[in-house]
Design an enzyme around this catalytic site. Sequence first.
Site, PDB file in Angstrom:
ATOM      1  N   LYS A 160       0.840  -1.209   0.000  1.00  0.00           N
ATOM      2  CA  LYS A 160       0.000   0.000   0.000  1.00  0.00           C
ATOM      3  C   LYS A 160       0.873   1.257   0.000  1.00  0.00           C
ATOM      4  O   LYS A 160       1.945   1.273   0.610  1.00  0.00           O
ATOM      5  CB  LYS A 160      -0.908  -0.027   1.233  1.00  0.00           C
ATOM      6  N   SER A 183      -9.961  -1.140   6.825  1.00  0.00           N
ATOM      7  CA  SER A 183      -9.408  -0.970   5.483  1.00  0.00           C
ATOM      8  C   SER A 183      -8.697  -2.174   4.874  1.00  0.00           C
ATOM      9  O   SER A 183      -8.394  -2.150   3.689  1.00  0.00           O
ATOM     10  CB  SER A 183      -8.462   0.220   5.456  1.00  0.00           C
ATOM     11  N   SER A 201      -9.899   1.318   2.668  1.00  0.00           N
ATOM     12  CA  SER A 201      -9.030   2.105   1.829  1.00  0.00           C
ATOM     13  C   SER A 201      -7.941   1.309   1.109  1.00  0.00           C
ATOM     14  O   SER A 201      -7.354   1.817   0.153  1.00  0.00           O
ATOM     15  CB  SER A 201      -8.367   3.206   2.671  1.00  0.00           C
TER      16      SER A 201
HETATM   17  N1  GLN Z   1     -13.359   3.371   6.009  1.00  0.00           N
HETATM   18  C1  GLN Z   1     -12.741   3.789   7.225  1.00  0.00           C
HETATM   19  C2  GLN Z   1     -12.448   5.269   7.181  1.00  0.00           C
HETATM   20  O1  GLN Z   1     -12.767   5.862   6.209  1.00  0.00           O
HETATM   21  C3  GLN Z   1     -11.535   2.963   7.491  1.00  0.00           C
HETATM   22  C4  GLN Z   1     -10.294   3.497   6.957  1.00  0.00           C
HETATM   23  C5  GLN Z   1      -9.092   2.679   7.279  1.00  0.00           C
HETATM   24  O2  GLN Z   1      -9.164   1.621   7.890  1.00  0.00           O
HETATM   25  N2  GLN Z   1      -7.946   3.208   6.893  1.00  0.00           N
HETATM   26  O3  GLN Z   1     -11.920   5.827   8.088  1.00  0.00           O
END
Ligand code: GLN
Length: 477
Positions: A80, A179, A155
């Site tokens: 990532k 995420s 994400s």
């Molecule tokens: N969807 C969650 C957010 O927008 C999780 C994001 C993540 O785990 N980086 O914060």
Amino acid sequence: MKKPNEMTIVEAAKKLRAKEFSVRELWDACAAAAHAQNPELNAFLEIFDAEQADIEAAQRRIDREGDTAPPLCGIPLAIKDNILIEGKVASAASKILENYRAPYSATVIEKLKAQNALFVGRTNMDEFGMGASTENSAFGPTKNPRDTSRVPGGSSGGSAASVAAHLALGGYGTDTGGSCRQPSAYCGVVGFKPTYGAVSRYGIIALGSSLDQVGELANSVADARILFDAIQGHDPLDATTLPDKLYEVSQTPKRFRVGVPQHLLEGVEPDVRAAFDTTLNRLRDAGHEVVDITLPTSKYALPVYYIVLPAEASTNLARYDGMRYGLAKRLPAQAGGKTLLDDYVETRAAGFGDEPKRRILIGTFVLSAGYVDAYYRKAEAARVLLRREYDEAFKKADVIAFPTTPSPAFKFGAKSDPVAMYLEDVFTVTANLTGMPAISVPMGEVEREGKKLPVGIHFTAPHQAEERLFRIASAVY
Ligand code: GLN
């Protein structure tokens, strides 16, 4: 016959040692697939060139050490874009870091390099990890390989898509609120979030420091475990890491009591619910017991997360000010009256996308002197209650199960309302708020518009009981 890039890590590691193909051939298969599919999928923001020396070093080690070489030796992985690799760009999919080159590697990368793992490229993501669809990337969304009219989740959508499409044998992401797990469910792969502190955060671009963990995306549970084992452990460079190898192995039961909070499942779509019930029946058939549990505080988890996360994110993102990292926008000299504040404002206005701006505003608000008691401190108090409630539930159950998401992958643009997007995280954020480990594994498919889409089952375990997750997940997938 499967191509080398279509194998699991376990399979490929075996074939490499049996000399059925070479590290170079495996690399080439992944690189070719990545170059062929990336124009459509946009899973990678950058596909790295083959590093001849690294490929040869991995091959020599396999030749020399055989079975005792680390399982990730010579295995091409997807990383990532918020995990620092020395000398490479790490942008967190943000314009503000578009040209930022990492001056050092994250601890997890150092560990992977020491095991001679290879890196296919850096994967797309929601900007700074803020989102659940990868639509918030400043460099265009990633498409779901199972249905390119749909999001891959987020994400870590790029890592999930690259593993699902076999552009890499495994992937790393970060999981702050789901995420790794949510995109895994949407792409039909395994997604794992370790106990908070099991893996070093040194060299990870921070989002929510009390929530962030590096997680794994894999095509099998055994692979997820290999990916986790390769990076976990105490790190003197991250004071929040736990002592080495505390996670329980010996006390792990063979038959589990699987706790299901039925009262939380109301909003789950009927066919996802049916897949979940079928999976529970399979677990019962395998000798596990399904028990009812209640988690009344869980209904506050999402609001609590969307106070704590923006608060921490607003603090972490304060460092991107045009002075130190990446983008620096200055007013033209002739504009006159140029101040330091102008530099900050110009840089941040041009560099951040809408979602980081929204969260910086919310975070600054909930931390402001007038509101910190009403919002941030209350959220932190609720977080303690949530953790206590889970500790209590784990007296009745060895693991807790629910669907990873209430529905399968959605269409691009379907959640343009930010709150609708936040609701995506309803089942996943609690593991981050409590610091507990959790896994999502495919539990079947549901049909939407004539396409079969994967859905996932989610298990949570007590702190450092990742072993339980690997075992119960293996019973499903
Ligand atoms: N969807 C969650 C957010 O927008 C999780 C994001 C993540 O785990 N980086 O914060």
